[in-house]
Each structure stands twice: as C-alpha cells, then as structure tokens.
Scaffold this motif. Sequence first.
Motif, PDB file in Angstrom:
ATOM      1  N   PHE A  35       0.797  -1.223   0.000  1.00  0.00           N
ATOM      2  CA  PHE A  35       0.000   0.000   0.000  1.00  0.00           C
ATOM      3  C   PHE A  35       0.831   1.274   0.000  1.00  0.00           C
ATOM      4  O   PHE A  35       0.283   2.369  -0.142  1.00  0.00           O
ATOM      5  CB  PHE A  35      -0.997  -0.021   1.167  1.00  0.00           C
ATOM      6  N   VAL A  43      -6.286   4.620  -2.650  1.00  0.00           N
ATOM      7  CA  VAL A  43      -6.302   3.546  -1.655  1.00  0.00           C
ATOM      8  C   VAL A  43      -7.453   2.550  -1.850  1.00  0.00           C
ATOM      9  O   VAL A  43      -7.299   1.361  -1.574  1.00  0.00           O
ATOM     10  CB  VAL A  43      -6.316   4.135  -0.220  1.00  0.00           C
ATOM     11  N   HIS A  44      -8.580   3.026  -2.427  1.00  0.00           N
ATOM     12  CA  HIS A  44      -9.719   2.119  -2.530  1.00  0.00           C
ATOM     13  C   HIS A  44      -9.572   1.112  -3.668  1.00  0.00           C
ATOM     14  O   HIS A  44     -10.344   0.171  -3.769  1.00  0.00           O
ATOM     15  CB  HIS A  44     -11.048   2.888  -2.660  1.00  0.00           C
ATOM     16  N   LEU A  45      -8.529   1.308  -4.505  1.00  0.00           N
ATOM     17  CA  LEU A  45      -8.284   0.349  -5.586  1.00  0.00           C
ATOM     18  C   LEU A  45      -6.910  -0.286  -5.483  1.00  0.00           C
ATOM     19  O   LEU A  45      -6.544  -1.150  -6.270  1.00  0.00           O
ATOM     20  CB  LEU A  45      -8.390   1.052  -6.944  1.00  0.00           C
ATOM     21  N   LYS A  46      -6.141   0.129  -4.477  1.00  0.00           N
ATOM     22  CA  LYS A  46      -4.724  -0.228  -4.413  1.00  0.00           C
ATOM     23  C   LYS A  46      -4.469  -1.678  -4.038  1.00  0.00           C
ATOM     24  O   LYS A  46      -3.350  -2.158  -4.171  1.00  0.00           O
ATOM     25  CB  LYS A  46      -4.016   0.676  -3.384  1.00  0.00           C
ATOM     26  N   GLY A  47      -5.511  -2.394  -3.606  1.00  0.00           N
ATOM     27  CA  GLY A  47      -5.297  -3.767  -3.181  1.00  0.00           C
ATOM     28  C   GLY A  47      -5.253  -4.773  -4.312  1.00  0.00           C
ATOM     29  O   GLY A  47      -4.850  -5.918  -4.111  1.00  0.00           O
ATOM     30  N   ASP A  51     -10.428  -5.376  -5.476  1.00  0.00           N
ATOM     31  CA  ASP A  51     -10.865  -4.008  -5.149  1.00  0.00           C
ATOM     32  C   ASP A  51     -11.691  -3.438  -6.297  1.00  0.00           C
ATOM     33  O   ASP A  51     -12.752  -2.847  -6.094  1.00  0.00           O
ATOM     34  CB  ASP A  51      -9.657  -3.089  -4.927  1.00  0.00           C
ATOM     35  N   LEU A  54     -15.114  -5.236  -6.625  1.00  0.00           N
ATOM     36  CA  LEU A  54     -16.033  -4.831  -5.553  1.00  0.00           C
ATOM     37  C   LEU A  54     -16.535  -3.401  -5.791  1.00  0.00           C
ATOM     38  O   LEU A  54     -17.718  -3.089  -5.568  1.00  0.00           O
ATOM     39  CB  LEU A  54     -15.279  -4.923  -4.221  1.00  0.00           C
ATOM     40  N   TYR A  55     -15.635  -2.533  -6.259  1.00  0.00           N
ATOM     41  CA  TYR A  55     -15.998  -1.140  -6.549  1.00  0.00           C
ATOM     42  C   TYR A  55     -17.047  -1.094  -7.655  1.00  0.00           C
ATOM     43  O   TYR A  55     -18.049  -0.388  -7.541  1.00  0.00           O
ATOM     44  CB  TYR A  55     -14.747  -0.356  -6.945  1.00  0.00           C
ATOM     45  N   THR A  58     -20.433  -2.317  -6.387  1.00  0.00           N
ATOM     46  CA  THR A  58     -21.058  -1.308  -5.524  1.00  0.00           C
ATOM     47  C   THR A  58     -21.615  -0.169  -6.367  1.00  0.00           C
ATOM     48  O   THR A  58     -22.749   0.282  -6.155  1.00  0.00           O
ATOM     49  CB  THR A  58     -20.039  -0.756  -4.517  1.00  0.00           C
ATOM     50  N   MET A  59     -20.824   0.294  -7.340  1.00  0.00           N
ATOM     51  CA  MET A  59     -21.268   1.393  -8.204  1.00  0.00           C
ATOM     52  C   MET A  59     -22.497   0.980  -9.000  1.00  0.00           C
ATOM     53  O   MET A  59     -23.452   1.741  -9.135  1.00  0.00           O
ATOM     54  CB  MET A  59     -20.153   1.814  -9.153  1.00  0.00           C
ATOM     55  N   ILE A  61     -24.822  -1.246  -8.247  1.00  0.00           N
ATOM     56  CA  ILE A  61     -26.011  -1.259  -7.395  1.00  0.00           C
ATOM     57  C   ILE A  61     -26.462   0.168  -7.103  1.00  0.00           C
ATOM     58  O   ILE A  61     -27.661   0.481  -7.168  1.00  0.00           O
ATOM     59  CB  ILE A  61     -25.741  -2.019  -6.085  1.00  0.00           C
ATOM     60  N   ALA A  62     -25.528   1.046  -6.777  1.00  0.00           N
ATOM     61  CA  ALA A  62     -25.878   2.428  -6.416  1.00  0.00           C
ATOM     62  C   ALA A  62     -26.531   3.154  -7.600  1.00  0.00           C
ATOM     63  O   ALA A  62     -27.577   3.791  -7.438  1.00  0.00           O
ATOM     64  CB  ALA A  62     -24.640   3.175  -5.960  1.00  0.00           C
ATOM     65  N   GLY A  65     -29.774   1.259  -8.785  1.00  0.00           N
ATOM     66  CA  GLY A  65     -30.756   1.412  -7.712  1.00  0.00           C
ATOM     67  C   GLY A  65     -31.342   2.807  -7.670  1.00  0.00           C
ATOM     68  O   GLY A  65     -32.555   2.979  -7.492  1.00  0.00           O
ATOM     69  N   THR A  66     -30.479   3.823  -7.838  1.00  0.00           N
ATOM     70  CA  THR A  66     -30.971   5.212  -7.846  1.00  0.00           C
ATOM     71  C   THR A  66     -31.931   5.423  -8.998  1.00  0.00           C
ATOM     72  O   THR A  66     -32.988   6.045  -8.842  1.00  0.00           O
ATOM     73  CB  THR A  66     -29.791   6.191  -7.942  1.00  0.00           C
TER      74      THR A  66
END
Lengths: 83, 261
Positions: A35, A43-47, A51, A54-55, A58-59, A61-62, A65-66
């Motif tokens: 890291f 950081v949210h994609l650095k793994g 990552d 999962l991102y 999540t995007m 669904i968001a 869903g909206t």
Amino acid sequence: MWRNLLALRQISRRTISTASRRQIENRVAEKQKLFQEDNGIPVHLKGGVMDVLLYKITMGIAVLGTGYALYELTVASLPKKQK
Amino acid sequence: MAHQAHSYHMVDPSPWPIFGAAAALLTTSGLIMWFHYSSMYLLTLGLLSMLLVMLQWWRDVVREGTFQGHHTPTVQKGLRYGMILFITSEAFFFLGFFWAFFHSSLAPTPELGGLWPPTGIKPLNPLEVPLLNTAILLASGVTVTWAHHSITEGNRKQAIHALTLTILLGFYFTALQAMEYHEASFSIADGVYGSTFFVATGFHGLHVIIGSSFLTVCLLRLIKFHFTSNHHFGFEAAAWYWHFVDVIWLFLYMTIYWWGS
C-alpha cells in the motif's frame, strides 16, 4: 565431542514454538509495502483486482438502484387511472 | 514523490461518501416501497449497498492507518474527537426514547387504567433473564478492559482470549434477549407500553449487534498483528462503544424493566 557441539548449535537455532501447528504469521510488513508503493493508485483500488471488482459491483447497485428509485417515485406520483 | 509539511491526513479521492448517500436513498425509499406497496427489491438493494460501502470505507481506513502510516498523533486526536461526538449523538438518540417512556408512564392516561404497567399488561420479571443480561453486559465490560490492558502490556494470547470472551458474552446477551422477545406475553402493538418497551430495547439490541460486530473486526485485526501496544485506536473506539451500550442497558434496566414493572 565436536559432533555433539554441532548438534547443540543446530538445536539452539531451532525456532521455539509452544503453539499448535497452525499459527498466524505477522504479514503487516508485506501489506505496508503493497500500500505504500508509489504507483498513483488511490487507496480504494490499491489492493488489486478484487478491489476493482467490488468497486464496480457497488457502483452498479448504487447507480441502477438510484435509477429504479427515481422511476418508482415517478410512478407513485402519477395519478392512478380511475375507471 | 511530494511529501507533506504537516501532520494531517489529506485522503485520496474516494467514491464511498457518494455511494453511501445513494445507499441511504435506496434504503429509505426502499422502506417506503415495502410499507406502502409490499415490494422489497429497493430495500434489499439499499441494505446491500449500505453493507458494501461500510465494508470498503472502513477497509480503506485500516489501510490508511495500519498500512500507510497516515494516523499520526494529530490524526488520532481527530479520530478520538469524532468517536466521542458520535457516541454523544447516540446518547441523545436514546434520550428521545427514554423521554417517550417517561411521558407515558409518569402520568398514565385513563385509557391505560390510570396505572403503569397498564391494565392487562404482564411485564417481564426484572429479577429473571433481564438481571442475568445485566450481569452478562457488566462482565463483558470487565473482559474488554482486560483485553485492553493485555494489548498495552504486549500480551497477545491473553488479549485474544479476553476479546473473544467479550464477544461471546455479547452473543449470549443477544440470544437471551431474542428468547425473551419470543416469550413475552405482550407485543409492540400492545399500546404505548408495547411501543416504548420494544422500540427502546429493540434499538439497544441493534446497538449490541453493531458493537459485537465492531469487536469482532477488532479481534480479527488483533490476530493479524495490526495493533501495537501504544497504537490501537480502532480497539479503543470499539471498547468505548461497548461501554456505551452497557450504560444504555443499565438505564433501560433501571427504568423500563425495574421501575416500570
């Protein structure tokens, strides 16, 4: 005598462990190296690949869903057809 | 690579705040769809996205602190303030429900029979399971403090044992409360007694589950060597939250269970 001394040397260097076979090792240093790599990745994609996956999920669904929520809101606010 | 000339943490751009807001929208509008149109799709999407955002956001905080070293003493101070303010806001949240309970129970209306507990309500015996639950949470407060001391003293094995015990006690409380809910002779629909009882104890139970989850994450991090003997704020935050949950229970027990029976 010399062979005994060599054997003693070998035994004294053996890692002392009173724990059962399966033992967690301290892997924090590896994570720190991963890291802190200077690659400009946030950081949210650095793994790694997980990552990103999962991102995206999540995007998805968001955003979808909206859209669905706004659709339902529109339908709910329209007058119901009277017979 | 540019270096900062200050001890604060300028975070990387992150999508979690806006996705979190979207999740809140989906969850609230999902509740409306469920209540009024008997459809659970939107609510499911909302809760799922909320879970995903929480997992990834807090995963990133662990990365930023433990793996990237951004949690300087200055940053840690800010995190401490933040946790204290959050717990204070939760205290006010519960204050509202206690207000509602006292509003109805201090001057019971004629419709209730002019007394508290209202006519026809058979309250739970405060000296049975509720008393055991009080002992369980008090004991868990001791074990979490034991875990903290073990961490500061560098005793890994004891810390793991104490924290595990704390979590198990939390599960025991939750299981007993669930059983009590099932066995109670009254429901949430039984007038203002039912409403005040189940909403107050229900939200408390939710907070026990949240606290147990927080402690479980801390246990996993403890096992993975994330904490050092003088830097383990995540654990301290969980312990503060857990003590808060314990204190709320003590107030619930003394007022609703004991005085109100």
